[in-house]
Design a protein around this motif. Sequence first.
Motif, PDB file in Angstrom:
ATOM      1  N   ARG A  65      15.994 -13.659  -5.564  1.00  0.00           N
ATOM      2  CA  ARG A  65      14.760 -12.835  -5.733  1.00  0.00           C
ATOM      3  C   ARG A  65      13.399 -13.892  -6.062  1.00  0.00           C
ATOM      4  O   ARG A  65      12.283 -13.254  -6.232  1.00  0.00           O
ATOM      5  CB  ARG A  65      14.995 -11.954  -7.277  1.00  0.00           C
ATOM      6  CG  ARG A  65      15.322 -12.970  -8.329  1.00  0.00           C
ATOM      7  CD  ARG A  65      15.841 -12.214  -9.605  1.00  0.00           C
ATOM      8  NE  ARG A  65      16.196 -13.047 -10.599  1.00  0.00           N
ATOM      9  CZ  ARG A  65      15.373 -13.112 -11.801  1.00  0.00           C
ATOM     10  NH1 ARG A  65      14.540 -12.469 -12.117  1.00  0.00           N
ATOM     11  NH2 ARG A  65      16.012 -14.075 -12.588  1.00  0.00           N
ATOM     12  N   ARG A  66      13.869 -15.163  -6.221  1.00  0.00           N
ATOM     13  CA  ARG A  66      12.770 -15.951  -6.310  1.00  0.00           C
ATOM     14  C   ARG A  66      12.204 -16.333  -5.066  1.00  0.00           C
ATOM     15  O   ARG A  66      11.069 -17.084  -4.665  1.00  0.00           O
ATOM     16  CB  ARG A  66      13.129 -17.175  -7.008  1.00  0.00           C
ATOM     17  CG  ARG A  66      13.565 -16.753  -8.474  1.00  0.00           C
ATOM     18  CD  ARG A  66      13.445 -18.035  -9.425  1.00  0.00           C
ATOM     19  NE  ARG A  66      12.065 -18.816  -9.439  1.00  0.00           N
ATOM     20  CZ  ARG A  66      12.012 -19.986  -9.742  1.00  0.00           C
ATOM     21  NH1 ARG A  66      13.114 -20.537 -10.242  1.00  0.00           N
ATOM     22  NH2 ARG A  66      10.776 -20.700  -9.749  1.00  0.00           N
ATOM     23  N   THR A  68      10.223 -14.623  -3.085  1.00  0.00           N
ATOM     24  CA  THR A  68       9.009 -13.805  -2.702  1.00  0.00           C
ATOM     25  C   THR A  68       7.690 -14.487  -2.564  1.00  0.00           C
ATOM     26  O   THR A  68       7.585 -15.719  -3.200  1.00  0.00           O
ATOM     27  CB  THR A  68       8.872 -12.654  -3.777  1.00  0.00           C
ATOM     28  OG1 THR A  68       8.717 -13.325  -5.109  1.00  0.00           O
ATOM     29  CG2 THR A  68      10.216 -12.089  -4.035  1.00  0.00           C
ATOM     30  N   ARG A  69       6.792 -13.928  -1.874  1.00  0.00           N
ATOM     31  CA  ARG A  69       5.406 -14.468  -1.876  1.00  0.00           C
ATOM     32  C   ARG A  69       4.612 -14.958  -3.347  1.00  0.00           C
ATOM     33  O   ARG A  69       4.155 -15.956  -3.377  1.00  0.00           O
ATOM     34  CB  ARG A  69       4.482 -13.808  -1.217  1.00  0.00           C
ATOM     35  CG  ARG A  69       4.689 -13.863   0.209  1.00  0.00           C
ATOM     36  CD  ARG A  69       3.589 -13.027   1.090  1.00  0.00           C
ATOM     37  NE  ARG A  69       3.490 -11.509   0.509  1.00  0.00           N
ATOM     38  CZ  ARG A  69       3.840 -10.457   1.325  1.00  0.00           C
ATOM     39  NH1 ARG A  69       4.300 -10.477   2.470  1.00  0.00           N
ATOM     40  NH2 ARG A  69       3.384  -9.148   0.683  1.00  0.00           N
ATOM     41  N   ASP A  70       5.054 -14.013  -4.326  1.00  0.00           N
ATOM     42  CA  ASP A  70       4.220 -14.245  -5.447  1.00  0.00           C
ATOM     43  C   ASP A  70       4.940 -15.473  -6.255  1.00  0.00           C
ATOM     44  O   ASP A  70       4.249 -16.377  -6.843  1.00  0.00           O
ATOM     45  CB  ASP A  70       4.317 -13.154  -6.690  1.00  0.00           C
ATOM     46  CG  ASP A  70       5.585 -12.533  -7.136  1.00  0.00           C
ATOM     47  OD1 ASP A  70       6.762 -12.868  -6.219  1.00  0.00           O
ATOM     48  OD2 ASP A  70       5.909 -11.904  -7.859  1.00  0.00           O
ATOM     49  N   GLN A  71       6.381 -15.410  -6.042  1.00  0.00           N
ATOM     50  CA  GLN A  71       6.986 -16.899  -6.734  1.00  0.00           C
ATOM     51  C   GLN A  71       6.552 -17.904  -5.995  1.00  0.00           C
ATOM     52  O   GLN A  71       6.539 -19.094  -6.621  1.00  0.00           O
ATOM     53  CB  GLN A  71       8.481 -16.477  -6.555  1.00  0.00           C
ATOM     54  CG  GLN A  71       9.010 -15.390  -7.474  1.00  0.00           C
ATOM     55  CD  GLN A  71       8.819 -16.013  -9.006  1.00  0.00           C
ATOM     56  OE1 GLN A  71       8.915 -16.984  -9.550  1.00  0.00           O
ATOM     57  NE2 GLN A  71       8.047 -15.010  -9.734  1.00  0.00           N
ATOM     58  N   ARG A  72       6.353 -17.869  -4.695  1.00  0.00           N
ATOM     59  CA  ARG A  72       5.885 -19.173  -3.864  1.00  0.00           C
ATOM     60  C   ARG A  72       4.594 -19.844  -4.568  1.00  0.00           C
ATOM     61  O   ARG A  72       4.496 -20.662  -4.628  1.00  0.00           O
ATOM     62  CB  ARG A  72       5.826 -18.667  -2.483  1.00  0.00           C
ATOM     63  CG  ARG A  72       5.455 -19.986  -1.556  1.00  0.00           C
ATOM     64  CD  ARG A  72       4.903 -19.927  -0.366  1.00  0.00           C
ATOM     65  NE  ARG A  72       4.205 -20.874   0.465  1.00  0.00           N
ATOM     66  CZ  ARG A  72       3.408 -21.740   0.092  1.00  0.00           C
ATOM     67  NH1 ARG A  72       2.493 -21.487  -0.953  1.00  0.00           N
ATOM     68  NH2 ARG A  72       3.195 -22.871   0.804  1.00  0.00           N
ATOM     69  N   GLN A  73       3.691 -18.634  -4.781  1.00  0.00           N
ATOM     70  CA  GLN A  73       2.342 -19.069  -5.313  1.00  0.00           C
ATOM     71  C   GLN A  73       2.599 -19.445  -6.718  1.00  0.00           C
ATOM     72  O   GLN A  73       1.910 -20.631  -6.880  1.00  0.00           O
ATOM     73  CB  GLN A  73       1.587 -17.654  -5.023  1.00  0.00           C
ATOM     74  CG  GLN A  73      -0.017 -18.129  -5.684  1.00  0.00           C
ATOM     75  CD  GLN A  73      -0.658 -19.011  -4.880  1.00  0.00           C
ATOM     76  OE1 GLN A  73      -0.374 -19.063  -3.683  1.00  0.00           O
ATOM     77  NE2 GLN A  73      -1.332 -20.110  -5.310  1.00  0.00           N
ATOM     78  N   ILE A  74       3.309 -19.174  -7.457  1.00  0.00           N
ATOM     79  CA  ILE A  74       3.511 -19.823  -8.917  1.00  0.00           C
ATOM     80  C   ILE A  74       3.840 -21.050  -8.607  1.00  0.00           C
ATOM     81  O   ILE A  74       3.360 -22.077  -9.291  1.00  0.00           O
ATOM     82  CB  ILE A  74       4.529 -18.801  -9.678  1.00  0.00           C
ATOM     83  CG1 ILE A  74       3.744 -17.391 -10.096  1.00  0.00           C
ATOM     84  CG2 ILE A  74       4.836 -19.596 -10.861  1.00  0.00           C
ATOM     85  CD1 ILE A  74       4.816 -16.469 -10.542  1.00  0.00           C
ATOM     86  N   SER A  77       1.333 -23.400  -7.402  1.00  0.00           N
ATOM     87  CA  SER A  77       0.031 -23.565  -8.235  1.00  0.00           C
ATOM     88  C   SER A  77       0.619 -24.749  -9.147  1.00  0.00           C
ATOM     89  O   SER A  77      -0.140 -25.578  -9.201  1.00  0.00           O
ATOM     90  CB  SER A  77      -0.108 -22.374  -8.997  1.00  0.00           C
ATOM     91  OG  SER A  77      -0.637 -21.324  -8.237  1.00  0.00           O
TER      92      SER A  77
END
Length: 90
Positions: A65-66, A68-74, A77
């Motif tokens: 589940r990690r 994902t694009r949003d997790q990549r961005q986190i 960053s």
Amino acid sequence: MHESELQTKQEMMILEALVQAIDRREEVFDAIGSSENLDEANLRVSQLLGVGENCGRVVLDMQARRFTRDQRQILASHLEELRSKLSRAQ
């Protein structure tokens, strides 16, 4: 090198491996799926990403589940924050 600087560099290596794994998730999943066992999967993932076995193990331990694009961005960053912190310390 100070211990905190060493820890920061180690954390950066792990984050770089995780970001790269997300970017290459299909290849990572193929390498894992075609492996006979966990040791072989770790070796294949490590070789695929060009990282050490410890980083390969972290990638294997990451929940699907990690990926994902949003997790990549986190993760990316956080990696940039560490790079900035390290450059200020030098």
